[in-house]
Design a protein around this motif. Structure first.
Motif: not given
Length: 148
Positions: A90-96
């Motif tokens: 799962k992407p985090r808030s800093d993901a592209t």
């Protein structure tokens, strides 16, 4: 008047975990951050109908549906099968944007993280049909979380 309550209950974006999401997908019942909201918009309103909690106004019934579903309940359905998928995180808030887009499309458009039970059918088509019937029945019975 229910918007502050929605934001208090759903403190993190349903898709990347960013704090204080202020966008909502009306038909998915989740709050998302502005970055993820753009990806939701690109899916089309038949998948995700996005509104701003600050710029738009929700009807009381829309707000109550979101209160009934919310990020935790929605993710318990949409992400229940994540462990069965190899190579996904799962992407985090800093993901592209690309990472977010792949996750969101896989989650909602392709339904890739649902946890289908063996009794739901042997093929993908059989499982999808059963899942759609279960969702229809839950909506008909006014039991939004009946498929969780």
């Amino acid at each position: 008047k229910l918007v502050p309550q929605l934001m208090e209950i759903n403190k993190f974006c349903a898709d990347c975990g960013a704090e204080n999401p202020d966008w909502v997908s009306l038909n998915l019942g989740v709050l998302v951050c502005i970055e993820c909201s753009g990806i939701h918009r690109s899916l089309g309103v038949h998948v995700s109908k996005v509104r701003s909690l600050k710029l738009d106004s929700l009807t009381e019934s829309e707000a109550r549906v979101i209160l009934a579903i919310g990020n935790d309940n929605a993710n318990s359905i949409w992400e229940a099968g994540t462990a069965h998928q190899k190579g996904w995180e799962k992407p985090r808030s800093d993901a592209t944007r690309k990472a977010r887009e792949e996750w969101i499309k896989s989650k909602y458009l392709w339904r890739g993280f649902l946890d289908y039970k063996d009794e739901a059918g042997k093929t993908h088509v059989e499982r999808e049909e059963k899942y759609c019937r279960d969702m229809y029945k839950a909506a008909k019975d006014c039991d939004i979380l009946g498929i969780a």
